[in-house]
Enzyme design. Structure first.
Site, PDB file in Angstrom:
ATOM      1  N   ASN A  45      20.811 -74.451  43.462  1.00 48.36           N
ATOM      2  CA  ASN A  45      21.969 -74.397  44.373  1.00 48.36           C
ATOM      3  C   ASN A  45      23.002 -73.358  43.947  1.00 48.36           C
ATOM      4  OD1 ASN A  45      23.028 -75.615  42.123  1.00 48.36           O
ATOM      5  ND2 ASN A  45      24.130 -77.215  43.233  1.00 48.36           N
ATOM      6  N   LYS A 201      49.422 -40.033  50.567  1.00 48.46           N
ATOM      7  CA  LYS A 201      48.552 -40.734  51.515  1.00 48.46           C
ATOM      8  C   LYS A 201      49.289 -41.926  52.092  1.00 48.46           C
ATOM      9  CE  LYS A 201      46.512 -44.169  48.458  1.00 48.46           C
ATOM     10  NZ  LYS A 201      45.308 -44.775  47.898  1.00 48.46           N
ATOM     11  N   ARG A 203      48.072 -45.779  53.608  1.00 47.18           N
ATOM     12  CA  ARG A 203      46.968 -46.712  53.823  1.00 47.18           C
ATOM     13  C   ARG A 203      47.264 -47.608  55.023  1.00 47.18           C
ATOM     14  NH1 ARG A 203      42.900 -48.390  50.540  1.00 47.18           N
ATOM     15  NH2 ARG A 203      43.803 -47.270  48.764  1.00 47.18           N
ATOM     16  N   ASP A 229      41.862 -41.304  38.640  1.00 47.44           N
ATOM     17  CA  ASP A 229      42.127 -42.628  39.199  1.00 47.44           C
ATOM     18  C   ASP A 229      41.580 -43.680  38.255  1.00 47.44           C
ATOM     19  OD1 ASP A 229      43.117 -44.437  40.996  1.00 47.44           O
ATOM     20  OD2 ASP A 229      42.070 -43.635  42.733  1.00 47.44           O
ATOM     21  N   ASP A 233      36.082 -47.406  44.560  1.00 50.65           N
ATOM     22  CA  ASP A 233      35.342 -48.500  45.183  1.00 50.65           C
ATOM     23  C   ASP A 233      34.421 -47.952  46.264  1.00 50.65           C
ATOM     24  OD1 ASP A 233      34.382 -50.866  46.178  1.00 50.65           O
ATOM     25  OD2 ASP A 233      36.332 -51.747  46.602  1.00 50.65           O
ATOM     26  N   THR A 234      34.918 -47.796  47.472  1.00 50.85           N
ATOM     27  CA  THR A 234      34.082 -47.252  48.548  1.00 50.85           C
ATOM     28  C   THR A 234      34.097 -45.733  48.566  1.00 50.85           C
ATOM     29  OG1 THR A 234      35.893 -47.295  50.153  1.00 50.85           O
ATOM     30  CG2 THR A 234      34.528 -49.285  49.970  1.00 50.85           C
ATOM     31  N   GLY A 236      36.417 -43.800  49.774  1.00 50.45           N
ATOM     32  CA  GLY A 236      37.159 -43.233  50.899  1.00 50.45           C
ATOM     33  C   GLY A 236      38.414 -42.496  50.467  1.00 50.45           C
ATOM     34  N   THR A 237      39.228 -43.120  49.606  1.00 53.77           N
ATOM     35  CA  THR A 237      40.476 -42.509  49.161  1.00 53.77           C
ATOM     36  C   THR A 237      40.228 -41.213  48.419  1.00 53.77           C
ATOM     37  OG1 THR A 237      41.576 -44.654  48.985  1.00 53.77           O
ATOM     38  CG2 THR A 237      42.521 -42.844  47.723  1.00 53.77           C
TER      39      THR A 237
END
Length: 324
Positions: A45, A201, A203, A229, A233-234, A236-237
């Site tokens: 489980n 930038k 957001r 940085d 993560d993705t 994009g920035t």
């Protein structure tokens, strides 16, 4: 005689969860110890079972677990492992978190939001952690969320020295991808003797990972720009920031980050980016689909091992970074 005296020496034991065993083995090798054999598995489980194969009674225990995907599973496993050490009568429990999960949720931007970074610290303390050792927190204030010592390590010397050794410093500009990273970028400038630029930038507060780059502040035309940085993560920035630099005449762009989270569309964005090199540490495992020539991974293990040794020997972790 009203008591018993002991003359035993201090004992270090090094433990690892299942999230990133390669890093754990590297740190153990640097320390000259073996990772304590541990039986760990998932029930049908999804519940996690952990049992150590050696006694931890009276030992100074160091437990490493990086919060990689699936992040909630590995955080839970770490909490269970801390609890097991507490109940095994460990003398002290130092939790090593190369990448601290939920660090981006360190404050309330709007009403009815959680401060999840504080929750993680509370969970670790409740489980039995005496000390946290981590690398490049998203914000320094997270150190105050834990009621106990927090050793905050930096990857800047590792990353900056790598970049400085391969780039003509006369053409180098350090770039912060947003206002929040300016202080870190300043440290890079001091170490490399380079000027600073900032990508401004905005957001979208209602759409996760949606960023619009507005302008570049600073001289980047004809320069080799190093975007610094704490995490990607993705992607994009950082890719949008790199595009803005190229649009303003940058000759080349190198991206550095301590934590390569690299989730979702990150693989495609990094592959298609004009950035010549992405430099990360191995605080997180690099996804297999990102085995690209333009990705360089540097080992943070020596830095972690040096800090562990200072903690165990009652030395100074700060002294490891005094030259900054």
């Amino acid at each position: 005689m009203t008591g018993i005296k002991t003359t035993g020496e201090k004992k270090m034991m090094f433990f690892s969860g299942r999230a990133h065993p390669e890093l754990a083995e590297e740190v153990a090798h640097q320390l000259g110890v073996d990772v304590v054999p541990t039986k760990a598995f998932d029930f049908a489980n999804g519940e996690i079972y952990v049992r150590y194969q050696e006694s931890a009674r009276g030992a100074d225990c160091f437990l490493i677990q990086s919060h990689t995907a699936p992040i909630n599973k590995w955080i839970m496993e770490q909490l269970i492992m801390i609890d097991a050490l507490k109940r095994a009568s460990a003398r002290s429990i130092t939790v090593i978190v190369p990448f601290y999960g939920y660090a981006r949720q360190d404050k309330k931007h709007r009403g009815r939001e959680p401060i999840s970074a504080r929750l993680i610290a509370d969970l670790m303390k409740t489980a039995g952690a005496d000390r946290i050792l981590t690398v490049d927190l998203h914000t320094d204030q997270i150190q105050g969320f834990f009621d106990g010592p927090v050793d905050h390590l930096f990857a800047l010397p590792l990353l900056a020295d790598y970049v400085g050794a391969k780039v003509d410093r006369a053409k180098l500009t350090v770039v912060s991808p947003d206002a929040g990273r300016v202080r870190v970028a300043d440290r890079w400038c001091d170490r490399l003797g380079a000027p600073l630029a900032i990508v401004h930038k905005r957001r979208d507060k209602d759409v996760a990972n949606q960023v619009t780059v507005h302008e570049v502040v600073g001289e980047v035309k004809g320069r080799v720009c190093v975007l610094v940085d704490d995490m990607i993560d993705t992607g994009g920035t950082i890719c949008a920031a790199a595009d803005a630099l190229f649009a303003h005449g940058a000759e080349d762009v190198i991206v550095t980050a301590t934590h390569g989270v690299l989730s979702g569309p990150a693989a495609d964005r990094l592959k298609n980016s004009k950035v010549s090199e992405f430099v990360f540490t191995n605080s997180l495992p690099t996804p297999g689909e990102l085995d690209l020539d333009k990705i360089t991974v540097l080992s943070i293990a020596p830095t972690i091992a040096s800090a562990v040794r200072e903690v165990f020997e009652d030395g100074s972790v700060t002294s490891l970074f005094d030259e900054q």
